[in-house]
Design an enzyme around this catalytic site. Sequence first.
Site, PDB file in Angstrom:
ATOM      1  CG  ASP A   9      -1.827   1.245   1.264  1.00 29.91           C
ATOM      2  OD1 ASP A   9      -2.362   1.610   0.197  1.00 29.91           O
ATOM      3  OD2 ASP A   9      -1.984   1.864   2.333  1.00 29.91           O
ATOM      4  CB  SER A  10       0.227   4.755  -0.806  1.00 29.09           C
ATOM      5  OG  SER A  10      -0.948   4.905  -0.040  1.00 29.09           O
ATOM      6  CE1 TYR A  41       2.959   5.837  -3.239  1.00 28.88           C
ATOM      7  CE2 TYR A  41       1.966   3.968  -4.345  1.00 28.88           C
ATOM      8  CZ  TYR A  41       3.045   4.542  -3.706  1.00 28.88           C
ATOM      9  OH  TYR A  41       4.199   3.821  -3.547  1.00 28.88           O
ATOM     10  N   GLY A  42      -2.839   9.055  -3.967  1.00 31.72           N
ATOM     11  CA  GLY A  42      -4.136   9.387  -4.565  1.00 31.72           C
ATOM     12  C   GLY A  42      -4.157  10.654  -5.393  1.00 31.72           C
ATOM     13  CB  CYS A  72      -2.953   0.570  -2.584  1.00 33.72           C
ATOM     14  SG  CYS A  72      -2.933   2.292  -3.128  1.00 33.72           S
ATOM     15  CG  ASN A  73      -9.338   0.911  -3.126  1.00 36.19           C
ATOM     16  OD1 ASN A  73     -10.255   0.240  -3.556  1.00 36.19           O
ATOM     17  ND2 ASN A  73      -8.999   0.914  -1.847  1.00 36.19           N
ATOM     18  CB  THR A  74      -4.522   4.918  -5.657  1.00 36.92           C
ATOM     19  OG1 THR A  74      -5.328   5.425  -4.584  1.00 36.92           O
ATOM     20  CG2 THR A  74      -4.219   6.017  -6.638  1.00 36.92           C
ATOM     21  CD  GLU A 151      -0.064   6.986   5.692  1.00 37.20           C
ATOM     22  OE1 GLU A 151       1.070   6.978   6.184  1.00 37.20           O
ATOM     23  OE2 GLU A 151      -0.621   5.952   5.244  1.00 37.20           O
ATOM     24  CB  CYS A 184      -9.341   4.953   0.070  1.00 35.42           C
ATOM     25  SG  CYS A 184      -7.731   5.377   0.777  1.00 35.42           S
ATOM     26  CB  THR A 185      -6.786   0.049   1.946  1.00 34.24           C
ATOM     27  OG1 THR A 185      -5.634   0.755   1.461  1.00 34.24           O
ATOM     28  CG2 THR A 185      -7.258  -0.940   0.909  1.00 34.24           C
ATOM     29  CG  HIS A 186      -5.066   5.260   4.090  1.00 32.88           C
ATOM     30  ND1 HIS A 186      -4.512   4.676   2.988  1.00 32.88           N
ATOM     31  CD2 HIS A 186      -4.028   5.781   4.799  1.00 32.88           C
ATOM     32  CE1 HIS A 186      -3.193   4.827   3.021  1.00 32.88           C
ATOM     33  NE2 HIS A 186      -2.869   5.498   4.109  1.00 32.88           N
TER      34      HIS A 186
HETATM   35  N1  DGL Z   1      -4.737   3.392   0.615  1.00 32.31           N
HETATM   36  C1  DGL Z   1      -4.698   3.789  -0.737  1.00 32.31           C
HETATM   37  C2  DGL Z   1      -5.943   3.481  -1.498  1.00 32.31           C
HETATM   38  O1  DGL Z   1      -6.593   2.517  -1.164  1.00 32.31           O
HETATM   39  C3  DGL Z   1      -4.036   5.052  -1.139  1.00 32.31           C
HETATM   40  C4  DGL Z   1      -4.164   6.270  -0.378  1.00 32.31           C
HETATM   41  C5  DGL Z   1      -3.229   7.312  -0.964  1.00 32.31           C
HETATM   42  O2  DGL Z   1      -2.037   7.049  -0.985  1.00 32.31           O
HETATM   43  O3  DGL Z   1      -3.718   8.348  -1.426  1.00 32.31           O
HETATM   44  O4  DGL Z   1      -6.272   4.131  -2.454  1.00 32.31           O
END
Ligand code: DGL
Length: 270
Positions: A9-10, A41-42, A72-74, A151, A184-186
Amino acid sequence: MKRAIGVIDSGVGGLTVAYELMRQLPKEEIIYLGDTLRCPYGSRPEHEVKQFTKEMIQFLMEKNIKMIVIACNTATAFTLEELRQTLPIPIIGVIQPGSRAAINATKNEQIGIIGTEGTVRSNAYTDALKQINANLHVTAMACPLLVPMVEKGIVSGDRAKKVVEETLRPLKATQNIDTLVLGCTHYPLLEQTIQEVMGEAVNIISSSEETARETSTILEMHELLYQGEREPRHRFYATGDLELFKTIADGIFLERMPHVNQAHFEKITL
Ligand code: DGL
């Protein structure tokens, strides 16, 4: 098969997927890499997300993993298809599993997606959902403030509530969704707050359970499941502040999985 499952993941978001993998596959060993230094990363352009994801995968391939979960979805939205063609081991993302879970949950066929700017821009969820059921009404919204907050370790309390409330206000005010995908996994780290803000009537969907189920099926199909008895020793790598990463990981694992205490944590450079 003794080799570990690689999870990327990011940042810390993918830990929510790692947790579910450990719960559903307690004998499997996880090697996790969070690119916390370059998170989020988004909001990055596609070519950068692709490059960074490749670097993370390269690092894990050198650890001889047997499968990769892009938690990570992105990164899933921008890289999964390409990586599937080129990698010698199985790889899955979180968007298909999340979409399936949402379709199982909705009754009124009105689904909301929240995710990073990159994920929303890619239309990956809308495409995946509509491919399964073209009649769905899908509303996707980017929430760029949430990842930086998570984060920093801010996942509950008044400050988190205020940011979540303000972020979700437009979605709540204009849509009649009965299901909201945490794309988003966050975001599962804010799940309680998101549920409070959206109200009990809305199903909140995180892709982690379905992703772990899919991992298990794929390992079984490829005869890669670990068959013996062991207490796995997981490894966690991060590119940024290790102490903060550990604190957030402890918050997710410690109460429910004390053996993660024995895990190896290390800061690395990609
Ligand atoms: N956790 C990530 C996701 O699922 C990325 C969040 C990010 O880095 O912007 O998209």
